[in-house]
Design an enzyme around this catalytic site. Structure first.
Site, PDB file in Angstrom:
ATOM      1  N   ASP A 171      -1.725   5.391   0.990  1.00  0.00           N
ATOM      2  CA  ASP A 171      -1.546   5.381  -0.462  1.00  0.00           C
ATOM      3  C   ASP A 171      -1.357   4.199  -1.093  1.00  0.00           C
ATOM      4  OD1 ASP A 171      -0.985   7.020  -2.787  1.00  0.00           O
ATOM      5  OD2 ASP A 171       0.929   6.680  -2.497  1.00  0.00           O
ATOM      6  N   TYR A 204       4.091  12.753   4.330  1.00  0.00           N
ATOM      7  CA  TYR A 204       3.582  13.844   3.069  1.00  0.00           C
ATOM      8  C   TYR A 204       3.821  15.205   3.427  1.00  0.00           C
ATOM      9  CZ  TYR A 204       1.259  10.473  -0.273  1.00  0.00           C
ATOM     10  OH  TYR A 204       1.102   9.513  -1.076  1.00  0.00           O
ATOM     11  N   LYS A 254       4.128   0.572  11.404  1.00  0.00           N
ATOM     12  CA  LYS A 254       5.284  -0.224  11.477  1.00  0.00           C
ATOM     13  C   LYS A 254       5.946   0.038  12.874  1.00  0.00           C
ATOM     14  CE  LYS A 254       7.990  -2.114   8.675  1.00  0.00           C
ATOM     15  NZ  LYS A 254       8.211  -3.401   8.708  1.00  0.00           N
ATOM     16  N   ASP A 297      -3.934   1.355  -3.462  1.00  0.00           N
ATOM     17  CA  ASP A 297      -3.710   1.042  -4.695  1.00  0.00           C
ATOM     18  C   ASP A 297      -3.625  -0.351  -5.077  1.00  0.00           C
ATOM     19  OD1 ASP A 297      -3.178   3.515  -5.619  1.00  0.00           O
ATOM     20  OD2 ASP A 297      -1.475   3.099  -6.831  1.00  0.00           O
ATOM     21  N   ASP A 357       3.471  -3.998   6.234  1.00  0.00           N
ATOM     22  CA  ASP A 357       4.172  -4.887   5.148  1.00  0.00           C
ATOM     23  C   ASP A 357       3.156  -6.196   5.382  1.00  0.00           C
ATOM     24  OD1 ASP A 357       5.162  -5.584   7.724  1.00  0.00           O
ATOM     25  OD2 ASP A 357       7.128  -6.176   6.864  1.00  0.00           O
TER      26      ASP A 357
HETATM   27  C1  IPM Z   1      -3.581   9.443  -4.322  1.00  0.00           C
HETATM   28  C2  IPM Z   1      -2.461  10.187  -5.259  1.00  0.00           C
HETATM   29  C3  IPM Z   1      -1.867  11.171  -4.739  1.00  0.00           C
HETATM   30  C4  IPM Z   1      -1.285  10.826  -3.405  1.00  0.00           C
HETATM   31  C5  IPM Z   1      -0.734  12.094  -5.571  1.00  0.00           C
HETATM   32  C6  IPM Z   1      -1.150  12.318  -6.893  1.00  0.00           C
HETATM   33  C7  IPM Z   1      -0.316  13.314  -5.005  1.00  0.00           C
HETATM   34  O1  IPM Z   1      -1.407   8.919  -5.556  1.00  0.00           O
HETATM   35  O2  IPM Z   1      -4.391  10.176  -4.182  1.00  0.00           O
HETATM   36  O3  IPM Z   1      -3.446   8.413  -3.869  1.00  0.00           O
HETATM   37  O4  IPM Z   1      -0.224  10.557  -3.345  1.00  0.00           O
HETATM   38  O5  IPM Z   1      -1.922  11.147  -2.425  1.00  0.00           O
HETATM   39 MN    MN Z   2      -1.794   6.878  -4.782  1.00  0.00          MN
END
Ligand code: IPM
Ligand code: MN
Length: 371
Positions: A251, A143, A194, A255, A227
């Site tokens: 990240d 990032y 990884k 999710d 993975d």
């Molecule tokens: C998160 C979001 C952010 C990230 C974006 C909006 C920059 O997806 O907080 O998970 O990638 O960190």
């Molecule tokens: Mn995210």
């Protein structure tokens, strides 16, 4: 009054303002029952800040953030700002505030509430009782790594470059947070990278192992390729206690873990800095979900992830464990009585609006306090 805290609320874009209104409501409820005072100031971040200040995070807002006891953030991003220069995009505001405040440890708990078992896309027995804590490194890795950019090659072609880079201390400090958390939970950490293809992954594994060997031998540590972790999360998520991983893998894996709990609308997060000499740590709390432009303005967004983020704030920033537990319980109680928001695929007749869900949780909080 000593129990008086400065809270900076940054609602941001999309459903951010809608869900943050409910958080402010809950904060007022906590003031009543917790004997604290929250001095709440609001400001803009992301697209909203761009519209107002011409930048996704103004210097003044950043200054306010540095001077707050905690920051509560909604979400950033939306189509409206898609064509802006990359450096002005809403997401840059979020990345900058994380980086400037050095909020390196992002805690993303994935907890499946009893009443949500049926909302998960996985079989009930796989998620019932699920309680995972993902610790995502938040201020390093790909990032922020240099060099980065898009380079013209001179022959009409271009190369896009990002750099994954971690140093010893960046890895060790987030590993310590993971081990500390695990020692108060089920005492197990899975570190994901990884290392089969990336040198930064090799270093990650070695440094996590180093911290374990020297400081946390009583915690059980295992390593897993990222993975494989993604696959294991849907195969048998309950095998995990704490997962520690880098910024990008974290990240993605968070999710994925969020969806196990029934809805992305349920997952809170805490972003923490180091503890300073005054025993204070900078902190920002935000839902894991984004600005959800498709439902923004409709009043149907689920405020629970933001409210649970505030519960994390009570615990990690203000040591108000009792009030934090009470708030978590209130959310659980409201869900158990069958109240859902549209994203939770409940009985449509009982679907609540954003405001109604906030009201229900506040009422339940007051009732639970009296009990
Ligand atoms: C998160 C979001 C952010 C990230 C974006 C909006 C920059 O997806 O907080 O998970 O990638 O960190
Ligand atoms: Mn995210």
């Amino acid at each position: 009054m000593s129990n008086s805290y400065k809270l900076l609320v940054l609602p941001g874009d999309g459903i951010g303002p809608e869900v943050m209104n409910e958080v402010v409501k809950i904060a007022k409820g906590i003031e009543e029952i917790g004997g604290v005072q929250f001095n709440i100031e609001k400001d803009d971040i992301g697209g909203a800040a761009y519209d107002r200040y011409g930048t996704p995070l103004s210097e003044e807002t950043l200054e306010k953030a540095k001077n707050s006891h905690a920051i509560l953030l909604g979400a950033v991003g939306g189509e409206k700002w898609d064509n802006l220069d990359f450096s002005l995009k809403p997401e840059q505001g979020l990345l900058r505030i994380r980086k400037e405040l050095d909020l390196f440890a992002n805690l993303r708990p994935a907890l499946c509430f009893k009443s949500m078992v049926e909302s998960s896309s996985l079989k009930a027995e796989l998620v019932s009782g699920l309680d995972i804590m993902i610790v995502r490194e938040l201020t390093g890795g790909i990032y922020f790594g240099e060099p980065r950019g898009i380079q013209e090659q001179g022959d009409g072609s271009r190369v896009g470059i990002n750099t994954q880079s971690y140093n010893t201390e960046e890895i060790r400090r987030v590993a310590r947070i993971a081990f500390e958390l695990a020692s108060k939970r089920d005492n197990r950490v899975t570190s994901c990278e990884k290392s089969n293809v990336m040198e930064s992954g090799i270093l990650w594994r070695e440094e996590v192992t180093h911290v374990h060997k020297n400081e946390f031998q009583s915690v059980q540590l295992s390593h897993m390729y990222a993975d494989n972790c993604a696959m294991q999360l849907v195969r048998n998520p309950k095998q995990f206690d704490v997962i520690v991983t880098d910024n990008l893998f974290g990240d993605i894996l968070s999710d994925e873990a969020a969806m196990l709990t029934g809805s992305l609308g349920m997952l809170p997060s805490a972003s923490l800095g180091a503890v300073d000499s005054k025993n204070f740590r900078k902190s920002l709390y935000e839902p894991v979900h984004g600005s959800a432009p498709d439902i923004s303005g409709k009043g149907i967004a689920n405020p629970i992830a933001s409210i649970l983020s505030f519960a994390m704030c009570l615990k990690y920033s203000f040591n108000m464990d009792k009030e934090s537990d009470l708030l978590n319980k209130s959310v659980n109680d409201v869900l158990s009585s069958g109240f859902k928001t549209a994203d939770l695929m409940g009985d449509n007749n009982k679907n609540l609006s954003t405001v109604e869900m906030g009201d229900q949780i506040l009422n339940q909080l007051r009732n639970n306090f009296k009990l």
